[in-house]
Motif scaffolding. Structure first.
Motif, short mmCIF file in Angstrom:
data_model
loop_
_atom_site.label_atom_id
_atom_site.label_comp_id
_atom_site.label_asym_id
_atom_site.label_seq_id
_atom_site.Cartn_x
_atom_site.Cartn_y
_atom_site.Cartn_z
N CYS A 77 9.59 -4.87 -7.54
CA CYS A 77 9.67 -3.53 -6.98
C CYS A 77 9.14 -3.51 -5.55
CB CYS A 77 8.85 -2.58 -7.86
SG CYS A 77 8.92 -0.85 -7.37
N THR A 94 14.28 -1.87 -7.35
CA THR A 94 13.80 -2.67 -8.48
C THR A 94 14.93 -3.60 -8.90
OG1 THR A 94 14.46 -0.99 -10.11
CG2 THR A 94 12.18 -0.92 -9.34
N CYS A 189 5.60 1.72 -6.68
CA CYS A 189 5.69 0.34 -7.18
C CYS A 189 4.36 -0.21 -7.65
CB CYS A 189 6.25 -0.58 -6.11
SG CYS A 189 8.00 -0.35 -5.79
#
Length: 190
Positions: A77, A94, A189
């Motif tokens: 991510c 991602t 993330c």
């Protein structure tokens, strides 16, 4: 049937080419990602959730670069953002694909017209019966009254997408859209 002489034929072909060129230019200009691009549940302007970074750059007519926030982690991510304009947009990536769009600009709106600075009641009125309100995870003072206002689509085809408005003191601070589960990650993330 009348015959066209060669000079009239050339003029006709040039005129047609100019019209076609204008149409192509017009369509291309509309496809570029700008501050006027609208956020949808599955992307913004010409950029869609599911695109690779290269596909999104080409579709948006912009260069996307990795931002400082969101280092690559075990979930693969990270974030990218336009190198220049428009400001206030970042894309969570991602597994090599755009998963969500984060908005931090007062100039950018959703398709329905929601924007940073809107009161919670406006969000509720723009999406009647489709907003689920939950307490914000990081309320510093109870008087801030922070919330997540989550737009839940009715259409089955959109069931895996959301728009989430983060509020503080009854006003939208920021918002994002994208696919589940990434759109619900409160820390990006991290």
């Amino acid at each position: 049937m009348r015959k066209l002489n060669s000079s009239k034929l050339v003029a006709l072909l040039i005129g047609t080419g100019v019209i076609c060129g204008l149409l192509v230019t017009s369509v291309s200009a509309q496809a570029k990602l700008t501050e006027r691009s609208k956020l949808a549940i599955d992307g913004i302007g010409p950029i869609r959730v599911g695109m690779t970074v290269d596909e999104a750059s080409k579709a948006g007519g912009i260069r996307l670069i990795r931002s400082r926030s969101g280092d690559l982690n075990e979930y693969q991510c990270f974030y990218v953002q336009p190198k220049e304009e428009p400001k206030g947009i970042s894309f969570m990536v991602t597994k090599g694909r755009i998963a969500r769009v984060d908005i931090n600009s007062k100039r950018i709106t959703t398709i329905s017209g929601a924007r940073i600075g809107d009161q919670e009641n406006r969000i509720l009125s723009l999406y009647p019966g489709q907003i689920k309100a939950t307490p914000h995870s990081y309320v510093i003072r109870p008087s801030d009254n922070g919330k997540y206002l989550t737009f839940v689509p009715k259409d089955a085809v959109d069931k895996n997408y959301r728009i989430i408005f983060e509020t503080c003191k009854n006003r939208v601070d920021r918002f994002r859209s994208g696919k589940l589960p990434e759109v619900e990650y409160t820390e990006g993330c991290s």
